[in-house]
Enzyme design. Structure first.
Site, short mmCIF file in Angstrom:
data_model
loop_
_atom_site.label_atom_id
_atom_site.label_comp_id
_atom_site.label_asym_id
_atom_site.label_seq_id
_atom_site.Cartn_x
_atom_site.Cartn_y
_atom_site.Cartn_z
N HIS A 85 11.44 -21.91 -57.76
CA HIS A 85 11.56 -22.54 -56.44
C HIS A 85 12.85 -23.37 -56.40
O HIS A 85 13.21 -24.00 -57.41
CB HIS A 85 10.34 -23.43 -56.16
CG HIS A 85 10.25 -23.83 -54.73
ND1 HIS A 85 11.05 -24.81 -54.19
CD2 HIS A 85 9.50 -23.35 -53.70
CE1 HIS A 85 10.78 -24.93 -52.90
NE2 HIS A 85 9.84 -24.06 -52.58
N GLU A 157 13.74 -17.63 -49.63
CA GLU A 157 13.66 -18.96 -49.02
C GLU A 157 15.07 -19.54 -48.89
O GLU A 157 15.59 -20.13 -49.86
CB GLU A 157 12.82 -19.89 -49.90
CG GLU A 157 11.38 -19.47 -50.06
CD GLU A 157 10.46 -20.65 -50.36
OE1 GLU A 157 9.46 -20.79 -49.64
OE2 GLU A 157 10.76 -21.45 -51.25
P1 13P Z 1 8.49 -25.44 -45.65
O1 13P Z 1 7.53 -24.40 -45.10
O2 13P Z 1 7.95 -26.83 -45.64
O3 13P Z 1 9.84 -25.31 -45.06
O4 13P Z 1 8.64 -25.09 -47.22
C1 13P Z 1 8.88 -23.79 -47.60
C2 13P Z 1 8.76 -23.71 -49.07
O5 13P Z 1 9.55 -24.29 -49.80
C3 13P Z 1 7.63 -22.96 -49.62
O6 13P Z 1 7.78 -22.77 -50.99
#
Ligand code: 13P
Length: 233
Positions: A85, A157
């Site tokens: 992450h 992401e």
């Molecule tokens: P948000 O949905 O709060 O933007 O976070 C996304 C995330 O980092 C999921 O791992």
């Protein structure tokens, strides 16, 4: 569709037990994966949801204070685990090499890795976004067999979108998913970054998306329910 919930560093035991009751009321045919904190993993008690973790040690076991091993996760019936992450890459200086080791440890224990990749705002401004995720994917999946690679779920992401309320355009997301799917045509790919019960209407037009990794929304069962309902319709 896969809906993975990343609680991040939220919910005390008492809050988690209450939260879990709310989550248990959501009925859906989608695969919902809950990734609570390590401590809340042992309080997990839901039938309609699968259990995930947010991190794992890159070592098998031994003198690594504060770490949690893949074997320990497996012994708690954890079936999925987020790795790489961006918050861990940033705050814990996690490297691609460590992420690769973590994926290997997880696969040894039959836990499906959910590998996060994504570019910063600066990298996108320099049009480096595709190079960045290609590098992250290649390094994280190095020395894995095709079969092992295919088991891994990828989560795109964009870092500039996480927790900011800003989401990329559908075209931007499509381009990134196509880049990932060219490299890994048989992998499931999730989108993560400010996805919510409002923008899901737009996001669901992107046919390449196999599911979502939700941060903020994971903590709001009422809104999550709306998100899931809108996904269906
Ligand atoms: P948000 O949905 O709060 O933007 O976070 C996304 C995330 O980092 C999921 O791992």
């Amino acid at each position: 569709m896969i809906i993975a919930l990343n609680n991040k560093c939220n919910l005390t035991k008492q809050e988690f037990l209450k939260y879990q009751e709310e989550l248990g009321k959501i009925s859906t045919k989608n695969k919902v994966i809950l990734c609570p904190t390590f401590l809340n993993i042992s309080h997990f008690d839901l039938n309609n949801v699968e259990l995930g973790a947010q991190n794992v040690s890159s070592n098998e076991q031994g003198a690594y204070t504060g770490e949690v091993s893949a074997q320990q996760l497996q012994s708690e019936q954890v079936k999925y685990c987020i790795v790489g992450h961006s918050e861990r890459r940033k705050y814990q200086q996690e490297t691609d090499e460590e992420i690769n080791q973590k994926i290997i440890r997880l696969l040894e224990c039959n836990i499906v890795p959910i590998l996060c990749v994504g570019e910063t705002k600066e990298e996108r401004e320099k049009q480096l976004e595709k190079n960045i995720i290609e590098k992250e994917l290649k390094k994280a999946l190095e020395n894995l067999t095709d079969e092992q690679k295919e088991k891994t779920i990828i989560a795109y992401e964009p870092i500039w979108s996480i927790g900011t309320g800003i989401i990329p355009t559908n075209n931007q997301i499509k381009e990134m998913f196509q880049t990932i799917k060219q490299l890994l045509p048989n992998n499931k790919v999730l989108y993560g970054g400010s996805a919510n019960e409002e923008n899901v209407v737009l996001l669901k037009e992107i046919e390449e998306i196999d599911g979502y990794l939700l941060g903020g929304l994971s903590l709001k069962p009422e809104k999550l329910k709306v998100f899931i309902e809108k996904l269906k319709n």
